[in-house]
Design a protein around this motif. Sequence first.
Motif, short mmCIF file in Angstrom:
data_model
loop_
_atom_site.label_atom_id
_atom_site.label_comp_id
_atom_site.label_asym_id
_atom_site.label_seq_id
_atom_site.Cartn_x
_atom_site.Cartn_y
_atom_site.Cartn_z
N ILE A 19 0.84 -1.23 -0.05
CA ILE A 19 -0.02 0.04 -0.04
C ILE A 19 0.81 1.27 -0.01
CG2 ILE A 19 -1.71 1.17 1.42
CD1 ILE A 19 -3.00 -1.06 2.12
N ASN A 21 -0.50 4.48 -0.16
CA ASN A 21 -1.21 5.54 0.44
C ASN A 21 -2.11 4.83 1.78
OD1 ASN A 21 -3.00 7.47 1.48
ND2 ASN A 21 -3.23 8.39 -0.68
N GLU A 23 -4.51 5.90 3.31
CA GLU A 23 -5.95 6.44 3.42
C GLU A 23 -6.53 5.45 2.43
OE1 GLU A 23 -6.25 10.24 1.83
OE2 GLU A 23 -5.31 11.17 3.63
N HIS A 24 -5.79 4.67 1.69
CA HIS A 24 -6.55 3.43 0.84
C HIS A 24 -6.66 2.35 1.55
CE1 HIS A 24 -4.62 5.53 -3.02
NE2 HIS A 24 -5.98 6.00 -2.64
N PRO A 27 -10.67 1.50 2.81
CA PRO A 27 -11.43 1.15 1.78
C PRO A 27 -11.10 -0.16 1.08
CG PRO A 27 -10.94 3.43 1.34
CD PRO A 27 -10.08 2.65 2.61
N LEU A 28 -9.84 -0.72 0.83
CA LEU A 28 -9.35 -1.89 0.51
C LEU A 28 -9.95 -3.01 1.42
CD1 LEU A 28 -7.79 -3.54 -1.37
CD2 LEU A 28 -5.51 -3.13 -0.36
N VAL A 187 -5.26 -0.05 -6.85
CA VAL A 187 -5.32 0.38 -5.49
C VAL A 187 -5.24 1.75 -5.37
CG1 VAL A 187 -4.54 0.28 -2.97
CG2 VAL A 187 -4.93 -1.75 -4.34
N ASP A 188 -3.91 2.20 -6.10
CA ASP A 188 -3.57 3.60 -6.14
C ASP A 188 -4.64 4.47 -6.94
OD1 ASP A 188 -1.07 2.89 -5.20
OD2 ASP A 188 0.01 2.73 -6.95
N GLU A 189 -5.14 3.95 -7.98
CA GLU A 189 -6.49 4.72 -8.49
C GLU A 189 -7.69 4.86 -8.02
OE1 GLU A 189 -5.92 3.35 -12.49
OE2 GLU A 189 -3.60 3.61 -12.70
N GLU A 190 -8.00 4.03 -6.72
CA GLU A 190 -8.93 3.88 -6.07
C GLU A 190 -10.22 3.05 -6.79
OE1 GLU A 190 -9.94 7.03 -3.19
OE2 GLU A 190 -8.35 8.23 -4.57
N TRP A 192 -12.17 0.64 -6.78
CA TRP A 192 -12.77 -0.28 -5.88
C TRP A 192 -13.60 -1.34 -6.51
CZ3 TRP A 192 -9.01 0.27 -2.72
CH2 TRP A 192 -8.72 1.62 -2.24
#
Length: 207
Positions: A19, A21, A23-24, A27-28, A187-190, A192
């Motif tokens: 990971i 970031n 902050e991800h 959500p992950l 993950v980096d680009e969110e 989901w």
Amino acid sequence: MSNLVESLRAIKVVPVIAINNAEHAAPLAKVLIENGLPCAEVTYRTPAAEQAIRNMRDAYPDLIIGAGTVLTSAQVDSAIDAGVDFIVSPGLNPTTVKYCQQRGVTIVPGVNSPSQVEQAMELGLETLKFFPAGPSGGVNMLKALTAVYPIQFMPTGGVSPSNVHEYLDIPAVFACGGTWMVPNNLVDEERWDELAELVASVAKLFD
């Protein structure tokens, strides 16, 4: 340790995650839980690892969380403070193993040869990571090791949807580690929704 192994045996695949970031992380974790893989091995290959583990633990107390690529005692302390359930290392470092034992946290170190398995057994370990699984002889090598040693293994490195069942068919394999369902770019680009589809597709392999 037995409870952890049985929990991972039921899940079958441990997503191995780097990971970038923190902050991800939550959500992950939500994606993993909601799509059938309620566990994560967060690797210490990025500076965000400790905070990512904290965020996962705070948001989802029941998630099974491991810290991967742990190489030092300082990283062991960091991972424990963040709230991990277990430690994973790529190789067998007796100093790290003994420190984890002193701290009372489960460690699953990596091995890929008979000599390393015997060294691990001498340290009192019964659960090991077979790494890197593919380059180390894959399923055939692991079958040879499990025929000789009373050890439970988590093969990682080269495990994919095309061969995961071959590994899991070995009775001594309790779970496989994999990265294919958690690509870094998604993950980096969110992204989901796409991640959810990937995770669900892996979970469905074992329905």
